[in-house]
Write a protein that holds these residues in place. Sequence first.
Motif, PDB file in Angstrom:
ATOM      1  N   CYS D   3       0.849  -1.201   0.000  1.00  0.00           N
ATOM      2  CA  CYS D   3       0.000   0.000   0.000  1.00  0.00           C
ATOM      3  C   CYS D   3       0.874   1.236   0.000  1.00  0.00           C
ATOM      4  CB  CYS D   3      -0.933  -0.006   1.213  1.00  0.00           C
ATOM      5  SG  CYS D   3      -0.051   0.172   2.782  1.00  0.00           S
ATOM      6  N   LYS D   4       0.262   2.381  -0.204  1.00  0.00           N
ATOM      7  CA  LYS D   4       1.011   3.634  -0.174  1.00  0.00           C
ATOM      8  C   LYS D   4       1.332   4.014   1.273  1.00  0.00           C
ATOM      9  CE  LYS D   4      -0.734   5.406  -4.476  1.00  0.00           C
ATOM     10  NZ  LYS D   4      -1.722   6.248  -5.144  1.00  0.00           N
ATOM     11  N   THR D   5       2.368   4.817   1.443  1.00  0.00           N
ATOM     12  CA  THR D   5       2.755   5.279   2.779  1.00  0.00           C
ATOM     13  C   THR D   5       1.575   5.951   3.489  1.00  0.00           C
ATOM     14  OG1 THR D   5       4.995   5.657   2.003  1.00  0.00           O
ATOM     15  CG2 THR D   5       4.374   6.728   4.063  1.00  0.00           C
ATOM     16  N   GLU D   6       0.851   6.788   2.775  1.00  0.00           N
ATOM     17  CA  GLU D   6      -0.285   7.483   3.374  1.00  0.00           C
ATOM     18  C   GLU D   6      -1.300   6.477   3.917  1.00  0.00           C
ATOM     19  OE1 GLU D   6       0.971   8.166   0.404  1.00  0.00           O
ATOM     20  OE2 GLU D   6       1.335  10.341   0.249  1.00  0.00           O
ATOM     21  N   GLU D   7      -1.526   5.419   3.157  1.00  0.00           N
ATOM     22  CA  GLU D   7      -2.490   4.402   3.578  1.00  0.00           C
ATOM     23  C   GLU D   7      -1.996   3.667   4.821  1.00  0.00           C
ATOM     24  OE1 GLU D   7      -4.545   3.428  -0.753  1.00  0.00           O
ATOM     25  OE2 GLU D   7      -2.671   2.413  -0.211  1.00  0.00           O
ATOM     26  N   LEU D   8      -0.702   3.388   4.845  1.00  0.00           N
ATOM     27  CA  LEU D   8      -0.117   2.766   6.035  1.00  0.00           C
ATOM     28  C   LEU D   8      -0.327   3.659   7.261  1.00  0.00           C
ATOM     29  CD1 LEU D   8       1.745   0.543   7.313  1.00  0.00           C
ATOM     30  CD2 LEU D   8       3.651   2.131   6.874  1.00  0.00           C
ATOM     31  N   LEU D   9      -0.020   4.936   7.098  1.00  0.00           N
ATOM     32  CA  LEU D   9      -0.131   5.861   8.235  1.00  0.00           C
ATOM     33  C   LEU D   9      -1.578   5.966   8.716  1.00  0.00           C
ATOM     34  CD1 LEU D   9       2.338   8.663   7.034  1.00  0.00           C
ATOM     35  CD2 LEU D   9       2.772   6.758   8.596  1.00  0.00           C
ATOM     36  N   GLU D 128       4.982  13.661   9.374  1.00  0.00           N
ATOM     37  CA  GLU D 128       5.434  12.729   8.343  1.00  0.00           C
ATOM     38  C   GLU D 128       6.962  12.788   8.184  1.00  0.00           C
ATOM     39  OE1 GLU D 128       2.893  12.964   4.929  1.00  0.00           O
ATOM     40  OE2 GLU D 128       3.740  11.143   4.053  1.00  0.00           O
ATOM     41  N   GLU D 129       7.512  13.991   8.157  1.00  0.00           N
ATOM     42  CA  GLU D 129       8.970  14.105   8.020  1.00  0.00           C
ATOM     43  C   GLU D 129       9.640  13.581   9.280  1.00  0.00           C
ATOM     44  OE1 GLU D 129      10.604  17.996   7.011  1.00  0.00           O
ATOM     45  OE2 GLU D 129      12.515  17.469   7.951  1.00  0.00           O
ATOM     46  N   HIS D 130      10.454  12.562   9.127  1.00  0.00           N
ATOM     47  CA  HIS D 130      11.173  11.980  10.267  1.00  0.00           C
ATOM     48  C   HIS D 130      12.659  12.245  10.071  1.00  0.00           C
ATOM     49  CE1 HIS D 130      11.368   8.456  13.342  1.00  0.00           C
ATOM     50  NE2 HIS D 130      12.398   9.262  13.486  1.00  0.00           N
ATOM     51  N   SER D 131      13.153  13.309  10.674  1.00  0.00           N
ATOM     52  CA  SER D 131      14.545  13.726  10.460  1.00  0.00           C
ATOM     53  C   SER D 131      15.070  14.384  11.727  1.00  0.00           C
ATOM     54  CB  SER D 131      14.609  14.736   9.303  1.00  0.00           C
ATOM     55  OG  SER D 131      14.038  15.960   9.716  1.00  0.00           O
ATOM     56  N   PRO D 132      16.365  14.481  11.849  1.00  0.00           N
ATOM     57  CA  PRO D 132      16.944  15.096  13.054  1.00  0.00           C
ATOM     58  C   PRO D 132      16.586  16.578  13.195  1.00  0.00           C
ATOM     59  CG  PRO D 132      18.609  13.852  11.835  1.00  0.00           C
ATOM     60  CD  PRO D 132      17.403  13.960  10.949  1.00  0.00           C
ATOM     61  N   ARG D 133      16.209  17.239  12.097  1.00  0.00           N
ATOM     62  CA  ARG D 133      15.852  18.657  12.259  1.00  0.00           C
ATOM     63  C   ARG D 133      14.463  18.786  12.872  1.00  0.00           C
ATOM     64  NH1 ARG D 133      13.830  21.970   6.928  1.00  0.00           N
ATOM     65  NH2 ARG D 133      12.004  20.673   6.608  1.00  0.00           N
ATOM     66  N   VAL D 134      13.630  17.772  12.696  1.00  0.00           N
ATOM     67  CA  VAL D 134      12.300  17.784  13.327  1.00  0.00           C
ATOM     68  C   VAL D 134      12.382  17.211  14.741  1.00  0.00           C
ATOM     69  CG1 VAL D 134       9.973  16.818  13.257  1.00  0.00           C
ATOM     70  CG2 VAL D 134      11.053  17.641  11.139  1.00  0.00           C
ATOM     71  N   GLY D 164       6.600   9.279   9.275  1.00  0.00           N
ATOM     72  CA  GLY D 164       6.706   8.595   7.993  1.00  0.00           C
ATOM     73  C   GLY D 164       7.583   7.354   8.049  1.00  0.00           C
ATOM     74  N   LYS D 165       8.294   7.152   9.174  1.00  0.00           N
ATOM     75  CA  LYS D 165       9.213   6.013   9.245  1.00  0.00           C
ATOM     76  C   LYS D 165       8.905   5.051  10.384  1.00  0.00           C
ATOM     77  CE  LYS D 165      13.163   8.600   7.336  1.00  0.00           C
ATOM     78  NZ  LYS D 165      14.475   9.210   7.662  1.00  0.00           N
ATOM     79  N   ASP D 189      18.080   1.032  12.786  1.00  0.00           N
ATOM     80  CA  ASP D 189      19.215   1.950  12.676  1.00  0.00           C
ATOM     81  C   ASP D 189      18.826   3.232  11.930  1.00  0.00           C
ATOM     82  OD1 ASP D 189      21.968   2.343  13.381  1.00  0.00           O
ATOM     83  OD2 ASP D 189      22.361   2.344  11.209  1.00  0.00           O
ATOM     84  N   ASP D 190      17.997   3.086  10.891  1.00  0.00           N
ATOM     85  CA  ASP D 190      17.493   4.283  10.196  1.00  0.00           C
ATOM     86  C   ASP D 190      16.793   5.210  11.188  1.00  0.00           C
ATOM     87  OD1 ASP D 190      18.323   3.436   7.682  1.00  0.00           O
ATOM     88  OD2 ASP D 190      16.399   2.468   7.212  1.00  0.00           O
ATOM     89  N   ILE D 191      15.993   4.606  12.053  1.00  0.00           N
ATOM     90  CA  ILE D 191      15.217   5.410  13.004  1.00  0.00           C
ATOM     91  C   ILE D 191      16.162   6.117  13.989  1.00  0.00           C
ATOM     92  CG2 ILE D 191      13.367   5.366  14.742  1.00  0.00           C
ATOM     93  CD1 ILE D 191      12.590   4.593  11.753  1.00  0.00           C
TER      94      ILE D 191
END
Lengths: 283, 283, 240, 240
Positions: D3-9, D128-134, D164-165, D189-191
């Motif tokens: 499924c799409k990411t949006e659908e997963l979320l 949704e954005e999963h990054s160190p700046r957030v 998103g992750k 590890d990505d997380i």
Amino acid sequence: MQQTKFLSVDELVTMVPDDCNLAIIKDDSSAPSEAVRALIRRGVKGLHLLTVPTGGYPSDLLIGADCVASVETSGVSLAEFGPAPRFGKAVKSGKIVIRDATCPAVYAALQAGEKGLPFIPLRGVLGSDVAKNRDDWKVIDNPFAKDGDSDPVLLLAAIRPDVALIHAEKADRFGNVWVGREKEMATVAHAAHCTLVTVEEIVDEDLMASTTTAAGTLSNMYVDAIAQAKNGAWPVGLGDLYGRDGAHLQLYAAAARDDDAFEDYLQQFVMTAPVADKIKATA
Amino acid sequence: MQQTKFLSVDELVTMVPDDCNLAIIKDDSSAPSEAVRALIRRGVKGLHLLTVPTGGYPSDLLIGADCVASVETSGVSLAEFGPAPRFGKAVKSGKIVIRDATCPAVYAALQAGEKGLPFIPLRGVLGSDVAKNRDDWKVIDNPFAKDGDSDPVLLLAAIRPDVALIHAEKADRFGNVWVGREKEMATVAHAAHCTLVTVEEIVDEDLMASTTTAAGTLSNMYVDAIAQAKNGAWPVGLGDLYGRDGAHLQLYAAAARDDDAFEDYLQQFVMTAPVADKIKATA
Amino acid sequence: MTCKTEELLISLIAPHLAECRHICVGVSSPIPGAAAQLARCKSNDRIVVNLLGDFRHNSFTSGGQEIFDMAGQGRIDAFFLGGGQIDGQANINLVGTGTYPQTDVRWSGSFGSAYLYYLVPNVILFREEHSPRVFVPKVDFVSAPGLSPPEHHRVGGPKCLITGKAEFSFDPIAGRFTLVSVHPGYTVDDIVQSTGFDFDMPDDVPQSKEPDAETLALIRGPVAEQIRGLYPVFADKVFA
Amino acid sequence: MTCKTEELLISLIAPHLAECRHICVGVSSPIPGAAAQLARCKSNDRIVVNLLGDFRHNSFTSGGQEIFDMAGQGRIDAFFLGGGQIDGQANINLVGTGTYPQTDVRWSGSFGSAYLYYLVPNVILFREEHSPRVFVPKVDFVSAPGLSPPEHHRVGGPKCLITGKAEFSFDPIAGRFTLVSVHPGYTVDDIVQSTGFDFDMPDDVPQSKEPDAETLALIRGPVAEQIRGLYPVFADKVFA
């Protein structure tokens, strides 16, 4: 949110527990007269009545029928038909506890309840015996006053009634209730933990469907149950829909002055027969 | 009460003095875009802007055109079209004083103004940097808390704007304004010392004549002046009457990121031509 | 007297309202309501009058709290209050006589008086019955005080007292009423005898001025018409 | 992923809403909006969903303050919050980075977060954005704190964080997030690399469960239909 239930008036009032805090709105705006008669038939006891902000026929009836332990009110009267006799007698005898208020205090305390505030300030009132006799109200010095100025301000605790009992012109099949200009119905329903509504009629139209009607509608999210009660405010009036039945209120005012006559009144006009017959019986 | 005046939009905004406290309502509810363009044409200066409770296109425009000295807001943005560029730039540069609020605080403070209260409490907010940066807010210990319990409560000073600038769907010939479900228009008008309204149309019908329409109407007692401004919220939407002009807001969002492009935008879309031509120019 | 008492009272109240922008009148108040309508007529409709309880003809669309909010906003210039007891310091009692709460006589309650008396600049005290049981040296219960200490926020208060027998002004500095005029048919001595509180008066107390022909025509014409909808019984009785 | 990411979320958020009676969703929130609609579908319409900004389909008739009043009344069971920055104690920042008030980056503002975070029992943090700046060690500005001292009135707060992750739960006693699952396509590890704050995790972190066929059919059917009115661009993109 649970769905709004549709019940008969007598079923509706089983949802008012004994000893609860019950709010009802002033005569001619939203007086739940037929629901109050059903409450008396049900034999409810120990109500802590809040009149929003004043009471009339339904309040006097409830008090006279020994359903009330205390009343918070800005005034109970039968307007042009004189004082409220059962109320006056119960206060004088000490049978009910009276908490005298003033109209804007009732509204403000309910609006604080509606907003989930712990309390709300109010101007005026200071120095009156109304304020002096309310040990549940507080006075603080306005923390926003200019340096050095003393500015005492009355604080009222928020009110959240256990039950609001409302009579309105109409509801739709989804449980939305038309309040029109009488926005105090919405205020009370927002503040209350349970809102029970009688209506003149239940309409097919979805009141929330158009902006025009939605603007004067209390949404079903606040409405626990609805019962139809044609002429449900009688003998009191209802907004611009119908006026007071002066002949009946005069009859009531006379009966309520005397204990025995009041008992007869209860038997004839409260304990039995549907409203339509009672209206005929007066006319 | 003085009678409501009927003026042109450019006449209307002459009633907004320089350096006044001006309240405007959030996008899509009652955004007075055309009145704001007229204010900019008029060259208004030093406004203390209150967004109720948030701001969008009209706020960003006013700030970008150097009309604003300070802004109290719970947020200024162009929603799906991104941040509000002129607002962001003005805050970062220190050109405007920012007073960050939170939506219910703006509403509660206006409701305190509407009720003539000196202040009003609000739950939440404590411990946030929003609270820490508002030295015009106070914290007291809830005087109604149970003995010995500490219950700090935020108090907000009441807000009474000098001028409320509102855009609504319609008004009648008597100066009554239809607000529908957007009751914040009434709240702001009640609280403000002067209320100026632009409307899509002026209708012949007396909005106060029927209970149905009166229920969603702000009476002319609160309305100082009215001007007709067809598409007056454009490019922002207005309730369920019309949606946003996405193409134009995208164009604006891009232009507002750059000083020169913003100046060009002002010349093309604010300083000249009536609204209808501007809509055409985008399409 | 060439007019009815009600007409006299209406005509005596109205001049106190002439400078108002907005007058509110409480429920069950036909004479104040008519006086407000008379003031409105004389202002060429500049004055706005809102009669509470008139579901068809008032400006309120936000529920019962709106009139109190408006008073808090400073948008109401005049209101009327009465009382089961009124004393010489303009304290009013709408609650009862004797010791509170189990009073000997219990009236309805204080309604909005404990708020509006503080916030409406021009409060007209009106009570038709002029007797020592109404006008007492000291009220048994202060629903709303005539005066407040300087630290209490107060922008409103009593301007005058109009009764079935006389008109008084109120001086908030002295905290006392002054007899302004006595209605036709009564003497100053009648007023002294009927008033349980002490008050001031000039050496010569004039008779209350009866309405002139123009005013009487307004009362019996447009004012009667406007008041009939809300007070049909009163209108039939007075303007028959 | 089937499924799409949006659908997963959408499918991951919905179970957190299953016990609610009433869910509110803020403006510009298509994924939370769709998740609320999915929860409503699965409850056989027992759950009430109000989407702010939807002028045609919401229950509010008392103006913009009504949603906040409802939260104060305890009538809102779930709400969604995000943030330009979110830290490991669930503090959120919607105002900007750097030193306030002349922040380096200025975002819109705190909106209702400084109130709703305290009063809505189930706040779902969604970004949704999963990054160190957030996801930072400490937010530069606390629009609303994740935790409050015991003397502060607080009946609501963060229940979980969905990105998103990955999905995290929040423990208000420890004041820490715990990694619950990692979305397909990412590793633990990505997380760790994308998350600027310290968090707990079990020895074995499962993969986030993709929606089953029935759920996916609901998302692509009635949910897509309900969300299209308010979010046509989103619906066209995800459910085309």
